[in-house]
Design an enzyme around this catalytic site. Structure first.
Site, PDB file in Angstrom:
ATOM      1  N   ARG A  82     -10.981 -17.542  14.540  1.00 47.16           N
ATOM      2  CA  ARG A  82     -10.065 -16.433  14.837  1.00 47.16           C
ATOM      3  C   ARG A  82      -8.845 -16.472  13.926  1.00 47.16           C
ATOM      4  NH1 ARG A  82      -8.111 -15.536  20.930  1.00 47.16           N
ATOM      5  NH2 ARG A  82      -6.815 -17.328  20.413  1.00 47.16           N
ATOM      6  N   LYS A  98      -3.537 -12.417  15.741  1.00 51.63           N
ATOM      7  CA  LYS A  98      -2.498 -13.271  16.313  1.00 51.63           C
ATOM      8  C   LYS A  98      -1.480 -13.507  15.208  1.00 51.63           C
ATOM      9  CE  LYS A  98      -2.819 -16.548  19.393  1.00 51.63           C
ATOM     10  NZ  LYS A  98      -2.389 -16.212  20.746  1.00 51.63           N
ATOM     11  N   GLU A 100      -3.349  -6.109  28.514  1.00 55.10           N
ATOM     12  CA  GLU A 100      -3.326  -7.548  28.786  1.00 55.10           C
ATOM     13  C   GLU A 100      -1.938  -7.949  29.235  1.00 55.10           C
ATOM     14  OE1 GLU A 100      -4.080  -9.741  25.140  1.00 55.10           O
ATOM     15  OE2 GLU A 100      -3.191  -8.169  23.938  1.00 55.10           O
TER      16      GLU A 100
HETATM   17  N1  PXG Z   1      -3.476 -12.220  24.844  1.00 55.15           N
HETATM   18  C1  PXG Z   1      -2.449 -12.549  24.042  1.00 55.15           C
HETATM   19  C2  PXG Z   1      -1.523 -11.500  23.575  1.00 55.15           C
HETATM   20  C3  PXG Z   1      -2.292 -13.887  23.648  1.00 55.15           C
HETATM   21  O1  PXG Z   1      -1.291 -14.245  22.846  1.00 55.15           O
HETATM   22  C4  PXG Z   1      -4.232 -14.467  24.980  1.00 55.15           C
HETATM   23  C5  PXG Z   1      -4.348 -13.123  25.314  1.00 55.15           C
HETATM   24  C6  PXG Z   1      -5.255 -15.437  25.481  1.00 55.15           C
HETATM   25  O2  PXG Z   1      -6.108 -15.856  24.404  1.00 55.15           O
HETATM   26  P1  PXG Z   1      -6.778 -17.302  24.363  1.00 55.15           P
HETATM   27  O3  PXG Z   1      -7.632 -17.254  23.167  1.00 55.15           O
HETATM   28  O4  PXG Z   1      -5.670 -18.300  24.255  1.00 55.15           O
HETATM   29  O5  PXG Z   1      -7.547 -17.444  25.621  1.00 55.15           O
HETATM   30  C7  PXG Z   1      -3.202 -14.859  24.120  1.00 55.15           C
HETATM   31  C8  PXG Z   1      -3.026 -16.295  23.723  1.00 55.15           C
HETATM   32  C9  PXG Z   1       2.249 -19.403  24.367  1.00 55.15           C
HETATM   33  C10 PXG Z   1       0.798 -19.278  24.102  1.00 55.15           C
HETATM   34  O6  PXG Z   1       2.883 -20.194  23.672  1.00 55.15           O
HETATM   35  C11 PXG Z   1       0.182 -18.045  24.190  1.00 55.15           C
HETATM   36  C12 PXG Z   1      -1.175 -17.925  23.924  1.00 55.15           C
HETATM   37  C13 PXG Z   1      -1.917 -19.020  23.604  1.00 55.15           C
HETATM   38  C14 PXG Z   1      -1.299 -20.249  23.513  1.00 55.15           C
HETATM   39  C15 PXG Z   1       0.073 -20.386  23.755  1.00 55.15           C
HETATM   40  O7  PXG Z   1       2.780 -18.712  25.259  1.00 55.15           O
HETATM   41  N2  PXG Z   1      -1.703 -16.688  24.019  1.00 55.15           N
END
Ligand code: PXG
Length: 289
Positions: A50, A149, A182
């Protein structure tokens, strides 16, 4: 702490980037957040893939291969003895001139931090979270596509500010069409009967890796799983709602916009999936040692 910086492990105090880095100046860059459980990096290849897709989408060439990146993650965990922790991968556009043009940046900076994260207090995993719909709309897919991301997380930060200022720790973000997208850093799921529904990536929803794992576990245990278009009506009338994310893992939601969801406490499907997720997460992954 020891940091991976452009191919070398350096002490934290030496891990610095320039004030002329476009990652800082314009939020021009990409990142990933990964967890390790029981001495193994969870879904490492999926996260690395990703990261490279995010980079491709913004025309950023990461100066190492995905295989080298995966090895660098494991090495950084090892150096910091992060067996149960959180890994942040950051690739910035690098140093350039004062001006947007990314092609003035010669060398992307690759940073890997291995530490820990706790997004929500432990008790909320038992009691459930209260969240609120906010006015900040999730990025349009032709603005910054939510699949990217990117280091520009202001869209999500603005939504987080609204949530916190209205007394909640997390926000529901809608897309420009008014459909549920989301949360600020998590995906959202609705349980209705024996059916699990989550917004389709077309809705401007990041295709979360935790989301995909939970969907797979649910399908394998006889739950019907669907990606669909959701409105707030489906949230308010759900039996259960929960969020998923690398940092959040699986967390129940019991209140949205001051309305109780289902029975107002974490439901059986959420509990079962959270348990199955932890079982899976602690028994798989790329070994650190
Ligand atoms: N939506 C968004 C906008 C994200 O940033 C997710 C969904 C979930 O994706 P994953 O692949 O992690 O299941 C994310 C991921 C933090 C932090 O520091 C945020 C994420 C991941 C790790 C740390 O708040 N968000």
């Amino acid at each position: 702490m020891k940091i991976f910086l452009n191919g070398k492990i350096v002490p934290e105090r030496e891990a610095k980037v320039s004030v002329f880095d476009h990652g800082l100046l314009y939020g021009d860059g990409v990142f990933e957040g990964i967890r390790s459980y029981n001495g193994r990096v969870f879904m490492l290849d999926e996260h690395v893939e990703r990261l490279y897709r995010s980079a491709k989408a913004i025309d950023l060439k990461i100066p190492m291969s995905p295989a080298q990146m995966a090895r660098a993650v494991v090495r950084t965990c090892k150096e910091n003895r992060v067996l149960n922790g959180y890994i942040r991968l950051v690739v910035t556009r690098g140093v350039g001139t004062l001006g947007l043009n990314p092609y003035t940046c010669a060398k992307p900076q690759v940073i890997i931090i291995a530490g820990s994260i706790q997004l929500y207090p432990k008790k909320l995993y038992d009691e459930g979270l209260s969240i609120v719909t906010v006015g900040t709309i999730r990025n349009h897919t032709e603005s910054i596509n939510p699949q990217i991301k990117s280091l520009n997380y202001l869209n999500n930060v603005l939504a987080k500010i609204e949530a916190i200022n209205s007394g909640c720790m997390e926000a529901v973000m809608l897309n420009p069409q008014g459909f549920v997208a989301e949360a600020t850093g998590d995906n959202i799921f609705v349980v209705k009967g024996n059916r699990l529904v989550t917004p389709h990536p077309w809705c401007g929803t990041l295709e979360g890796i935790t989301r995909n794992v939970v969907m797979k576990i649910a399908a394998e245990t006889g739950v019907e799983v669907k990606e669909d278009v959701l409105t707030r009506y489906e949230l308010y009338t759900a039996d259960e709602v929960f969020l998923t994310g690398t940092a959040a893992e699986v967390i129940p939601v019991v209140n949205i916009d001051r309305r109780s969801i289902g029975k107002g406490k974490p439901g059986p499907v959420t509990r079962r999936l959270a348990k199955a997720f932890h079982l899976f997460a602690s028994s798989t992954g790329t070994p650190i040692v």
